[in-house]
Design a protein around this motif. Structure first.
Motif, PDB file in Angstrom:
ATOM      1  N   ALA A  51       0.836  -1.207   0.000  1.00 33.46           N
ATOM      2  CA  ALA A  51       0.000   0.000   0.000  1.00 33.46           C
ATOM      3  C   ALA A  51       0.868   1.252   0.000  1.00 33.46           C
ATOM      4  O   ALA A  51       0.617   2.191  -0.759  1.00 33.46           O
ATOM      5  N   GLU A  52       1.909   1.265   0.811  1.00 31.95           N
ATOM      6  CA  GLU A  52       2.793   2.442   0.899  1.00 31.95           C
ATOM      7  C   GLU A  52       3.442   2.726  -0.460  1.00 31.95           C
ATOM      8  O   GLU A  52       3.439   3.865  -0.932  1.00 31.95           O
ATOM      9  N   ILE A  55       0.784   3.936  -2.984  1.00 38.15           N
ATOM     10  CA  ILE A  55       0.303   5.291  -2.697  1.00 38.15           C
ATOM     11  C   ILE A  55       1.348   6.332  -3.102  1.00 38.15           C
ATOM     12  O   ILE A  55       1.024   7.335  -3.736  1.00 38.15           O
ATOM     13  N   VAL A  56       2.614   6.080  -2.747  1.00 38.66           N
ATOM     14  CA  VAL A  56       3.693   7.022  -3.119  1.00 38.66           C
ATOM     15  C   VAL A  56       3.743   7.174  -4.639  1.00 38.66           C
ATOM     16  O   VAL A  56       3.791   8.278  -5.173  1.00 38.66           O
ATOM     17  N   LEU A  59       0.523   9.133  -5.938  1.00 35.97           N
ATOM     18  CA  LEU A  59       0.536  10.569  -5.647  1.00 35.97           C
ATOM     19  C   LEU A  59       1.641  11.285  -6.418  1.00 35.97           C
ATOM     20  O   LEU A  59       1.470  12.420  -6.851  1.00 35.97           O
ATOM     21  N   GLU A  60       2.777  10.614  -6.608  1.00 39.48           N
ATOM     22  CA  GLU A  60       3.877  11.207  -7.378  1.00 39.48           C
ATOM     23  C   GLU A  60       3.504  11.403  -8.855  1.00 39.48           C
ATOM     24  O   GLU A  60       3.997  12.310  -9.501  1.00 39.48           O
ATOM     25  N   GLY A  62       0.805  12.383 -10.235  1.00 40.53           N
ATOM     26  CA  GLY A  62       0.063  13.619 -10.527  1.00 40.53           C
ATOM     27  C   GLY A  62      -1.191  13.414 -11.351  1.00 40.53           C
ATOM     28  O   GLY A  62      -1.809  14.384 -11.799  1.00 40.53           O
ATOM     29  N   GLU A  65      -4.692  15.145 -10.399  1.00 37.50           N
ATOM     30  CA  GLU A  65      -4.879  16.592 -10.512  1.00 37.50           C
ATOM     31  C   GLU A  65      -5.694  16.930 -11.766  1.00 37.50           C
ATOM     32  O   GLU A  65      -5.427  16.409 -12.839  1.00 37.50           O
ATOM     33  N   LYS A  95      -6.741   1.073   1.893  1.00 40.17           N
ATOM     34  CA  LYS A  95      -5.635   1.974   2.250  1.00 40.17           C
ATOM     35  C   LYS A  95      -5.395   2.988   1.133  1.00 40.17           C
ATOM     36  O   LYS A  95      -5.128   4.158   1.400  1.00 40.17           O
ATOM     37  N   GLN A  98      -8.148   5.558   1.318  1.00 40.28           N
ATOM     38  CA  GLN A  98      -7.895   6.531   2.392  1.00 40.28           C
ATOM     39  C   GLN A  98      -6.857   7.556   1.966  1.00 40.28           C
ATOM     40  O   GLN A  98      -7.013   8.750   2.220  1.00 40.28           O
ATOM     41  N   ALA A  99      -5.791   7.068   1.314  1.00 43.23           N
ATOM     42  CA  ALA A  99      -4.715   7.979   0.893  1.00 43.23           C
ATOM     43  C   ALA A  99      -5.220   8.979  -0.136  1.00 43.23           C
ATOM     44  O   ALA A  99      -4.869  10.166  -0.091  1.00 43.23           O
ATOM     45  N   ARG A 102      -7.367  11.534   1.703  1.00 44.12           N
ATOM     46  CA  ARG A 102      -6.561  12.437   2.526  1.00 44.12           C
ATOM     47  C   ARG A 102      -5.764  13.422   1.686  1.00 44.12           C
ATOM     48  O   ARG A 102      -5.418  14.497   2.155  1.00 44.12           O
ATOM     49  N   SER A 103      -5.440  13.034   0.453  1.00 36.60           N
ATOM     50  CA  SER A 103      -4.652  13.929  -0.395  1.00 36.60           C
ATOM     51  C   SER A 103      -5.464  15.155  -0.797  1.00 36.60           C
ATOM     52  O   SER A 103      -4.895  16.194  -1.128  1.00 36.60           O
ATOM     53  N   LYS A 105      -7.047  15.436  -3.436  1.00 42.07           N
ATOM     54  CA  LYS A 105      -6.994  15.576  -4.894  1.00 42.07           C
ATOM     55  C   LYS A 105      -8.191  14.931  -5.575  1.00 42.07           C
ATOM     56  O   LYS A 105      -8.514  15.263  -6.706  1.00 42.07           O
TER      57      LYS A 105
END
Lengths: 204, 156
Positions: A51-52, A55-56, A59-60, A62, A65, A95, A98-99, A102-103, A105
């Motif tokens: 999940a980590e 998610i990274v 989000l990286e 983009g 957006e 997860k 959730q990410a 929370r972002s 976006k």
């Protein structure tokens, strides 16, 4: 006679020791590095790592957006389980959900999903239009729910290898984000987990 | 007599030599094109073993167009000499097992929880450089703390 009594005492003593060898149940930190590691299963730490990394990467990228200022609406689709294990893939998708929330976006929809709505209330509430028990001005109208712009799907594959007493499991977790309008993939990434263990010479 | 003792010791250590030496060599371009935004760091180390094995070489940050903060911490396993390797082999530290965790803080210094606020295991070969990457959970995050620790659970 003496030998028999001594044997019985020794056996009893051994049984007491054997019974006392267990470890009482205890709580461990779910964010820590402890916990069981087994070769054939995806353990909780594996889910957290997958999940980590997912998610990274998401989000990286983009891709969440939008230029017009409106938030993307994301549908959590199906994560196909192609392993020999019973896996609840929602540990991973929840997860990521959730990410994403929370972002700030994007938002996620629970009114529609690959296996039906996650929250059936959205549809059920619209069936109150004919119910005179409710103030009709407060009842949600048909045609107001928002359709998703993107869907998140995935696949988990397991490959097992055994050589002598050593066994190995390779888990390949792939995630994709698809544009609902065009069907084109906007983002995709994979997490690989390899686990190895050796059977003891005797026992299990 | 002394030379015999030395020869005997060398003979004893010889079988372990191939197993011990498992370091990483690297080659890179000397004239860099990148222009990273390096961060001044303050470090609190409570583990002398970790400090002696893993050297934090640099910390870079960049802000994405959507406001999310990206952080990259470059660290190197400096236990690459012969005796260090023998020690690492004996301690089961080859590769060296660590775990890391990012914490994110907003402009008021309040921690912002993430969906996966957890220790992530990682292994670092002797001599190798690893880059630990993190991204803030939302644009409100302005600062970060990276926690590092040894991970004896994964030790060989």
């Amino acid at each position: 006679m003496k030998v028999t009594i001594a044997s019985c005492v020794a056996l009893l003593f051994g049984m007491v020791l054997f019974c006392g060898c267990g470890t009482p149940a205890r709580r461990i930190d779910p964010t820590g590095t402890g916990g069981l590691t087994t070769v054939d299963d995806i353990n909780f730490k594996d889910w957290q790592m997958a999940a980590e990394k997912g998610i990274v990467s998401l989000l990286e990228s983009g891709v969440l957006e939008r230029q017009d200022g409106r938030k993307m609406v994301l549908m959590i689709s199906d994560v196909e389980n192609r392993t020999t294990q019973h896996i609840d893939t929602r540990i991973l998708t929840d997860k990521i959900r959730q990410a994403v929330l929370r972002s700030g976006k994007a938002v996620t929809t629970t009114a529609v999903g690959a296996r039906g709505a996650e929250d059936k209330a959205t549809r059920q509430l619209r069936q109150l239009e004919d119910d005179d028990m409710f103030d009709q001005s407060t009842v949600q109208k048909a045609g107001t729910a928002i359709s998703p712009d993107m869907s998140l799907a995935g696949r988990i594959i397991q490959q097992r290898t055994t050589s002598g007493r050593t066994s190995e499991s390779y888990f390949f977790i792939h995630m994709t984000l698809t544009d609902s309008k065009t069907g084109l993939g906007l983002w995709g990434d994979s997490v690989e987990i390899v686990k190895q263990g050796q059977r003891p010479l005797m026992g299990f | 007599m002394r030379s015999m003792m030395l020869a005997f010791t060398a003979c004893c250590l010889l079988p372990f030599l191939p197993g011990c030496q498992s370091t990483v060599d690297t080659v890179e371009n000397r004239e860099k094109q990148m222009t990273p935004d390096q961060v001044d760091t303050s470090r609190v180390s409570t583990d002398a073993f970790l400090k002696g094995r893993l050297k934090i070489e640099r910390v870079d940050r960049s802000e994405q167009p959507d406001g999310l903060l990206r952080v990259q911490v470059t660290a190197r396993n400096v236990r690459s000499g012969f005796w260090s390797q023998v020690g690492s082999w004996f301690m089961g530290d080859n590769p060296y097992q660590i775990a890391y965790r990012f914490s994110w803080l907003d402009k008021d210094g309040m921690e912002v929880r993430t969906a996966t606020q957890t220790w992530i295991p990682m292994s670092v070969d002797p001599g190798d450089t690893v880059r630990i990457r993190g991204i803030s959970p939302n644009p409100r995050c302005k600062d970060f703390v990276l926690s590092l620790k040894e991970n004896p659970v994964e030790r060989n």
